[in-house]
Design a protein around this motif. Structure first.
Motif, mmCIF file in Angstrom:
data_model
loop_
_atom_site.group_PDB
_atom_site.id
_atom_site.type_symbol
_atom_site.label_atom_id
_atom_site.label_comp_id
_atom_site.label_asym_id
_atom_site.label_seq_id
_atom_site.Cartn_x
_atom_site.Cartn_y
_atom_site.Cartn_z
ATOM 1 N N ALA A 3 -0.423 -2.464 -4.874
ATOM 2 C CA ALA A 3 0.642 -3.134 -5.629
ATOM 3 C C ALA A 3 0.974 -4.492 -5.020
ATOM 4 O O ALA A 3 1.144 -5.482 -5.739
ATOM 5 N N LYS A 4 1.036 -4.555 -3.710
ATOM 6 C CA LYS A 4 1.344 -5.814 -3.030
ATOM 7 C C LYS A 4 0.199 -6.813 -3.191
ATOM 8 O O LYS A 4 0.425 -8.005 -3.387
ATOM 9 N N TYR A 5 -1.025 -6.345 -3.139
ATOM 10 C CA TYR A 5 -2.197 -7.212 -3.243
ATOM 11 C C TYR A 5 -2.235 -7.935 -4.583
ATOM 12 O O TYR A 5 -2.588 -9.109 -4.658
ATOM 13 N N PHE A 6 -1.870 -7.238 -5.660
ATOM 14 C CA PHE A 6 -1.898 -7.828 -6.996
ATOM 15 C C PHE A 6 -0.523 -8.261 -7.491
ATOM 16 O O PHE A 6 -0.399 -8.751 -8.613
ATOM 17 N N ASP A 7 0.520 -8.044 -6.692
ATOM 18 C CA ASP A 7 1.893 -8.402 -7.048
ATOM 19 C C ASP A 7 2.304 -7.734 -8.366
ATOM 20 O O ASP A 7 2.740 -8.389 -9.315
ATOM 21 N N VAL A 8 2.118 -6.415 -8.414
ATOM 22 C CA VAL A 8 2.520 -5.619 -9.572
ATOM 23 C C VAL A 8 3.457 -4.514 -9.092
ATOM 24 O O VAL A 8 3.616 -4.288 -7.887
ATOM 25 N N SER A 9 4.064 -3.797 -10.029
ATOM 26 C CA SER A 9 5.044 -2.781 -9.653
ATOM 27 C C SER A 9 4.386 -1.570 -8.988
ATOM 28 O O SER A 9 3.312 -1.122 -9.409
ATOM 29 N N LEU A 10 5.036 -1.043 -7.978
ATOM 30 C CA LEU A 10 4.534 0.108 -7.231
ATOM 31 C C LEU A 10 4.410 1.366 -8.104
ATOM 32 O O LEU A 10 3.384 2.038 -8.058
ATOM 33 N N PRO A 11 5.448 1.712 -8.915
ATOM 34 C CA PRO A 11 5.316 2.937 -9.733
ATOM 35 C C PRO A 11 4.113 2.908 -10.674
ATOM 36 O O PRO A 11 3.487 3.943 -10.906
#
Length: 109
Positions: A30-38
């Motif tokens: 999620a951090k690598y692509f800057d998207v939501s964790l859920p």
């Protein structure tokens, strides 16, 4: 690129990440692509429930990797690799840069 086939962009990005880096955990992806964790957690759980991915515990972290016994792994890998060639340059660069940590100071190239 494969949203129509896979359903969501995050599903495709998660598969690409697991293919390129061999393994990963939800927060890292999620951090690598800057998207939501859920969203990433849901994708990983979906892949594991359907046999596409396996997981192992590393301390308290659940690490996922593609199932080497998945029946269509070879075909899926070929499809993902081909799709990567059509990505925008900035996204393509994320998959070509495979270092997760900085190089040690003074280490020769």
């Amino acid at each position: 690129m494969l949203e129509a086939l896979l359903g969501t962009k995050n599903r495709e990005l998660t598969l690409q990440y697991l293919l390129v880096f061999n393994e990963g955990y939800a927060r890292e992806i999620a951090k690598y692509f800057d998207v939501s964790l859920p969203s990433i957690q849901n994708q990983l759980q979906h892949f594991e429930a359907n046999g596409l991915a396996l997981s192992k515990m590393s301390g308290r972290t659940k690490v996922y990797f593609l199932n080497p016994r998945y029946a269509f792994l070879e075909e899926l890998t070929a499809l993902l690799v081909k799709a990567r060639s059509y990505y925008k340059p900035e996204l393509k660069e994320k998959f070509e840069m495979q270092r997760k940590r900085p190089r040690r100071v003074g280490k020769p190239l």
